[in-house]
Motif scaffolding. Sequence first.
Motif: not given
Length: 211
Positions: A159-164, A179-185
Amino acid sequence: MEARTVGDRKAQIVEALNALRTGHDYVFTTGGIGPTHDDITADAVATAFGVALPEHPEALAILERRYGAEFNAPRRRMARIPEGGILIANPVTDAPGFQIGNVFVMAGVPKIMTAMLEDVAPRLRTGAVVHARTVRVTGVGEGSVADLLTAAARASRDLSFGSYPFGAGTMGEIGTNLVVRGRDEQAVEAAGGALLAELEMAGIEAAVQAP
């Protein structure tokens, strides 16, 4: 993946186009397709692809209908489309953009470009849906949660993790959206929940925002 700002210098535009179109799936250009002498994007694109820059019959007809008796030589320049180019509809001012290969050439005015994207979007290949969950942290800056975010990213490398951050330097609420992002919900949901639990254990106010 990459953004470049290039001046009205043909050689620079050609160099940037050739670098970007070979390194990325798509290239989107904005600006430089109007009627004035410094509108040289079409010329540069034609040079980059090594093709001629004739008047496109359909573009010519569109512009003739638009301007009527005021269709002068400068406006006629906007009918020049690199050979092999496909028009991009412009519902705001009618003057079309064009696609050639994987390059999409559009107007620079944001409102016009946004409208032109309606014609561009169906042409793009789509991949797997990327799911996202946002954990909203309030009351502290991102430096206070950086270690927890790093640990979460290491624990879920797929997964990818971002801070905004938001609110820094203002009198209002400060905090950051993680924010956590990925293709596996399900994996995204689980990682977001785990991150929230870690924040709460550390005494940091946070909540998962609705998707």
